[in-house]
Design a protein around this motif. Structure first.
Motif, mmCIF file in Angstrom:
data_model
loop_
_atom_site.group_PDB
_atom_site.id
_atom_site.type_symbol
_atom_site.label_atom_id
_atom_site.label_comp_id
_atom_site.label_asym_id
_atom_site.label_seq_id
_atom_site.Cartn_x
_atom_site.Cartn_y
_atom_site.Cartn_z
ATOM 1 N N GLU A 1 88.000 -7.775 -14.173
ATOM 2 C CA GLU A 1 88.399 -9.289 -14.554
ATOM 3 C C GLU A 1 88.953 -9.357 -16.070
ATOM 4 O O GLU A 1 89.877 -9.895 -16.198
ATOM 5 N N ASP A 2 88.333 -8.608 -16.986
ATOM 6 C CA ASP A 2 88.631 -8.626 -18.288
ATOM 7 C C ASP A 2 90.080 -8.052 -18.524
ATOM 8 O O ASP A 2 90.734 -8.562 -19.369
ATOM 9 N N ASP B 1 92.424 -7.880 -16.497
ATOM 10 C CA ASP B 1 93.517 -8.774 -15.924
ATOM 11 C C ASP B 1 93.552 -9.973 -16.894
ATOM 12 O O ASP B 1 94.741 -10.492 -17.157
#
Length: 324
Positions: free
Chosen positions: A189-190, A192
């Motif tokens: 997530e980070d 992305d």
């Protein structure tokens, strides 16, 4: 945390220290030349900044980061040949200093060297890093193809142009950040979020580049002002002006686009006045602000302490007010 300037200094030292052992000195001399004439080193610094959000020791990230810079400069060699550009960073382009064949072949060698540097990353990251880089490199080529196709078209829309600069410019900034995050064990997530931060940063950066090419200070910008106007390059400014122009303004802009022989200074001044009369400059600046605001949103979503993000915030602020 390292500052932008500290990372820039380290990258410069490591690029200056690069050695290319070969009997074909003529192949690598243009590579040394293009790397020696400066540039912001933004892409390798983004690799390092992203990694530094999640780890302190960057020793094993520097060489892959330099690989990104080498790849970027390879694209510049080939772009300058395609555009027949005489100046890059206030210096003669490689094809002007040598010739087009030299620029093409040395560019090819640079692309290979870029891979050699990138695959020096730790084995556990290699597959993920190469997946990001390969996709990014292909998209950069797609963007260049669209840019070339636009030269012969009179019906390019703003959305098409924005997609082209996303591919040609923005994805390399985005990919640089994601590669740095991967090499520092960031979660998906980070990584992305940093990718999309870079994507929007790249969009704003290229739109600003278009703006500076028309309204910048040539002595500061590093290349001739008005070059896009002289070659009728499809930029946000020209496409928007063609969309908005009516009556005499439309007749005049089409006249300048179709004119085979002209006084360069006169054409630049006339087209720039049309842009100003149509408020195209203001529209570009509004578009730039939208992308910079999206940068801030994606940066805010990265799950690290805000103190660690200060360098990114300073970078965005610096690029908003840049003159080069």
């Amino acid at each position: 945390m390292y500052t932008f300037n500290e990372l820039q200094t380290q990258i410069e030292k490591k690029i200056d220290a690069l050695e290319f052992s070969t009997s074909a000195e003529g192949l690598f001399e243009p590579m040394k030349y293009i790397l020696s004439i400066g540039g912001k080193r933004l892409r390798p610094i983004l690799v390092l900044m992203a990694a530094n959000l999640f780890k302190d020791n960057l020793d094993k990230v520097y060489l892959p980061a330099i690989g990104i810079e080498v790849f970027h400069n390879f694209t510049l060699l080939h772009d300058d040949v395609m555009d027949n550009a005489p100046i890059r960073r206030n210096m003669a382009t490689v094809h002007e200093k040598w010739n087009s064949n030299v620029a093409i072949l040395s560019g090819d060698a640079m692309s290979i060297k870029a891979y050699q540097f990138i695959v020096s990353c730790e084995n556990k990251y290699l597959s993920s890093v190469l997946n990001v880089f390969n996709q990014t490199a292909l998209e950069v080529c797609e963007g260049q193809q669209f840019d070339m196709e636009f030269e012969d078209r009179t019906d390019v829309h703003v959305d098409e142009y924005l997609n082209m600069i996303r591919l040609k410019t923005a994805v390399l900034l985005a990919g640089s950040l994601k590669m740095g995050a991967i090499m520092a064990d960031a979660d998906e997530e980070d990584a992305d979020a940093l990718y999309h931060f870079g994507l929007n940063l790249g969009m704003a950066f290229q739109l600003q580049d278009d703006l500076l090419d028309t309204f910048g200070d040539e002595s500061v910008f590093g290349k001739k002002i008005g070059g896009d106007i002289l070659c009728n390059k499809k930029t946000y400014l020209l496409i928007k002006a063609q969309e908005l122009a009516k009556g005499d303004a439309k007749i005049e802009i089409e006249k300048w686009i179709g004119e085979g022989e002209f006084n360069p200074e006169e054409k630049i001044a006339a087209v720039r006045k049309i842009y100003e009369d149509l408020n195209v400059r203001d529209l570009v600046e509004l578009e730039i602000d939208i992308y910079f605001n999206l940068c801030q949103d994606y940066l805010a979503s990265v799950n690290v302490d805000d103190k660690k993000k200060e360098n990114f915030t300073l970078l965005v602020k610096g690029l908003i007010n840049r003159s080069v």
